[in-house]
Write a protein that holds these residues in place. Structure first.
Motif, PDB file in Angstrom:
ATOM      1  N   ILE A 162      -9.564 -82.556  66.004  1.00 12.14           N
ATOM      2  CA  ILE A 162     -10.632 -81.862  65.286  1.00 12.14           C
ATOM      3  C   ILE A 162     -11.773 -82.826  65.036  1.00 12.14           C
ATOM      4  N   ILE A 163     -12.986 -82.380  65.305  1.00 11.07           N
ATOM      5  CA  ILE A 163     -14.175 -83.124  64.899  1.00 11.07           C
ATOM      6  C   ILE A 163     -14.711 -82.445  63.658  1.00 11.07           C
ATOM      7  N   ALA A 164     -14.934 -83.240  62.622  1.00  9.89           N
ATOM      8  CA  ALA A 164     -15.442 -82.724  61.355  1.00  9.89           C
ATOM      9  C   ALA A 164     -16.561 -83.628  60.867  1.00  9.89           C
ATOM     10  N   GLY A 165     -17.389 -83.088  59.992  1.00  9.14           N
ATOM     11  CA  GLY A 165     -18.366 -83.917  59.312  1.00  9.14           C
ATOM     12  C   GLY A 165     -17.688 -84.629  58.162  1.00  9.14           C
ATOM     13  N   VAL A 166     -18.314 -85.698  57.674  1.00  5.82           N
ATOM     14  CA  VAL A 166     -17.736 -86.401  56.531  1.00  5.82           C
ATOM     15  C   VAL A 166     -17.763 -85.524  55.283  1.00  5.82           C
ATOM     16  N   ASP A 167     -18.497 -84.432  55.348  1.00  2.00           N
ATOM     17  CA  ASP A 167     -18.536 -83.464  54.240  1.00  2.00           C
ATOM     18  C   ASP A 167     -17.401 -82.452  54.319  1.00  2.00           C
ATOM     19  N   GLY A 168     -16.573 -82.523  55.367  1.00  5.89           N
ATOM     20  CA  GLY A 168     -15.423 -81.639  55.494  1.00  5.89           C
ATOM     21  C   GLY A 168     -15.684 -80.369  56.275  1.00  5.89           C
ATOM     22  N   LEU A 169     -16.886 -80.221  56.817  1.00  4.22           N
ATOM     23  CA  LEU A 169     -17.178 -79.021  57.601  1.00  4.22           C
ATOM     24  C   LEU A 169     -16.712 -79.201  59.042  1.00  4.22           C
ATOM     25  N   LEU A 170     -16.091 -78.166  59.566  1.00  9.52           N
ATOM     26  CA  LEU A 170     -15.571 -78.179  60.932  1.00  9.52           C
ATOM     27  C   LEU A 170     -16.724 -78.179  61.925  1.00  9.52           C
TER      28      LEU A 170
END
Length: 159
Positions: free
Chosen positions: A55-63
């Motif tokens: 999974i690639i996610a932002g450091v903010d937790g958004l997929l």
């Protein structure tokens, strides 16, 4: 039973099958600009036995994007990866150990490994109980570099 063009009639197409247009879009880099990212995630999942999700996610937790053969909700894993990143970053700062690189959480029946991809993205890898964590780390490091370059390239195209 298939039609002359090789497509099953709608009543025989499995509900989980992607529409023909979606399958074409995923194979065409012009219609699917995330194809290189998808290939990297699928490649890592196939290279390391026991990996069930990438999974690639932002450091903010958004997929951002995922490749999975498990029933884990990718949005939840993205949020967990951001939480693991946050606590690891705080520990690294408090202990004067520098910037975040990776964190691995091992449990009885599997693991979650989270890697920093540039400054704003994370790669989360879920493995079952059979995953070789050392092999995962070895195989993930070059993938992280390629993902960082691809994400940077995508970001620059949006500007």
């Amino acid at each position: 039973m298939t039609m002359p063009d090789g497509v099953q009639p709608p009543r025989l197409t499995p509900r989980h099958a992607a529409p023909v247009t979606a399958r074409v879009a995923q194979s065409d880099p012009v219609l699917d600009p995330q194809r290189p990212l998808r290939q990297e995630l699928a490649g890592l999942r196939h290279q390391v036995a026991g990996v069930t999700s990438c999974i690639i996610a932002g450091v903010d937790g958004l997929l951002v994007l995922f490749d999975s053969r498990s029933n884990h909700e990718p949005h939840d894993v993205a949020a967990m990866a951001a939480a693991a990143h946050g606590i690891s970053r705080t520990c690294g700062s408090a202990l004067n150990q520098g910037l975040f690189q990776e964190v691995t959480i091992r449990n009885q029946n599997g693991c979650l490994a989270v890697y920093g991809v540039g400054e704003l993205s994370l790669l989360a890898v879920v493995g079952d109980g059979s995953v070789n964590v050392a092999r995962l780390h070895l195989e993930a490091r070059p993938v992280i570099g390629r993902l960082a370059a691809l994400l940077e390239n995508n970001y620059n195209h949006l500007r």
